[in-house]
Design a protein around this motif. Sequence first.
Motif, PDB file in Angstrom:
ATOM      1  N   GLN A   1       0.805  -1.215   0.000  1.00 14.57           N
ATOM      2  CA  GLN A   1       0.000   0.000   0.000  1.00 14.57           C
ATOM      3  C   GLN A   1       0.839   1.265   0.000  1.00 14.57           C
ATOM      4  N   LEU A   2       2.129   1.132   0.261  1.00 19.37           N
ATOM      5  CA  LEU A   2       3.005   2.302   0.240  1.00 19.37           C
ATOM      6  C   LEU A   2       3.310   2.713  -1.197  1.00 19.37           C
ATOM      7  N   PRO A   3       3.583   3.997  -1.449  1.00 11.23           N
ATOM      8  CA  PRO A   3       4.053   4.419  -2.780  1.00 11.23           C
ATOM      9  C   PRO A   3       5.379   3.742  -3.101  1.00 11.23           C
ATOM     10  N   ASP A   4       5.661   3.511  -4.367  1.00 15.90           N
ATOM     11  CA  ASP A   4       6.884   2.787  -4.718  1.00 15.90           C
ATOM     12  C   ASP A   4       8.156   3.596  -4.479  1.00 15.90           C
ATOM     13  N   HIS A   5       8.008   4.894  -4.163  1.00 11.14           N
ATOM     14  CA  HIS A   5       9.191   5.699  -3.830  1.00 11.14           C
ATOM     15  C   HIS A   5       9.431   5.774  -2.317  1.00 11.14           C
ATOM     16  N   ALA A   6       8.617   5.077  -1.539  1.00 13.04           N
ATOM     17  CA  ALA A   6       8.656   5.208  -0.071  1.00 13.04           C
ATOM     18  C   ALA A   6       9.936   4.614   0.514  1.00 13.04           C
ATOM     19  N   VAL A   7      10.306   5.160   1.669  1.00 11.14           N
ATOM     20  CA  VAL A   7      11.437   4.656   2.458  1.00 11.14           C
ATOM     21  C   VAL A   7      10.878   4.090   3.754  1.00 11.14           C
ATOM     22  N   PHE A   8      11.304   2.891   4.114  1.00 13.42           N
ATOM     23  CA  PHE A   8      10.894   2.257   5.371  1.00 13.42           C
ATOM     24  C   PHE A   8      12.100   2.188   6.284  1.00 13.42           C
TER      25      PHE A   8
END
Length: 346
Positions: free
Chosen positions: A246-253
């Motif tokens: 569900q996160l955007p594909d540019h997200a940082v975890f």
Amino acid sequence: MLQELINKKMDSFIKRFIEIVNNSIKGETGMNILFSANISEKHQLKLREHFPDMTFTFCRQMDEARQHIDQATILVTYGNDLTADLVSQAASLKWIMVLSAGMEEMPFAAIREQGILVTNVRGIHKYPMAEYALSMLLQVYRQEKQLMKNEEEKVWDPSLKMHELNGDTLLIAGTGAIGQEVARLAKAFRMTVYGVSRSGRKLDNFDSCLTWDELNRVLPEADAVVSVLPSTPETQDFFVEEHFQQLPDHAVFLNMGRGDVVQDSTILQAVHNETIAHAVLDVFNEEPLPADHPFWDEPNITITPHISGVSGNYLSRGLAIFEQNLTIYLDGGSRFENQIDLSRGY
């Protein structure tokens, strides 16, 4: 008859006087404070100066401290050296002060059975860990790993894409002292900050606070996720594949809480599939991280060796909480800072 009564009174008085003197020599009411946590001589001296009536036994580790544990009224430990067997040997133990925030290795069943007070140093990590979180996000956003590699290889490449924290949305899982400090620093970068916790209680520096059940609603908006969740039965495997999808594909975890809130394999899959752009990991399912672990070979995973809370001020801050609680304890108080709920483990 009168003389005999006087002699008995005198004997009783003398016995009581000797008892008081003995107690003053060995500490107030015979109170013994045992350290299995290794602290410097400077800190030892300071404690003895501030509490001259107490008997302190300073050890470098539990193997050395175990011979004294049956006499200890208070035990100061880092928490990972205490077992149920040791607790059962500590017949006089009334209070355990843990110089750590993580409590997952504590033998709580044995502690509850003996009714022992437990406190910890929750909150002292907030400054170094918040700085770590923002520095690591900037490292990813500003391509610092690649810049350092280019520097080593003498490559001049001004075409690297850079990104700003300014205007992005940060989701913080865990809104305790550490999460709140991360939020405060993030607002300085003009980020929109969401927080998720069990209660969803509104807090300063968060644009919105939500409950765990509402997590899915805000994940699509999150440019970055920072997890500072503790290790509890409720938080184990908290993040699953569905969340990363569900996160955007540019997200940082970024995870700097506990490694068991998400499986290593789940993170690896999210990075491999480019479901997220990058993962920053300070905690893992297994520590130390094995040399053959696939994380090491992933350019889009940043690994640090569980050091987000490391600071030269750590011990001074932790012992300040201990001194504050010790004063309360000696005064017969009950409102201790960072008292642990033994049923929850935090």
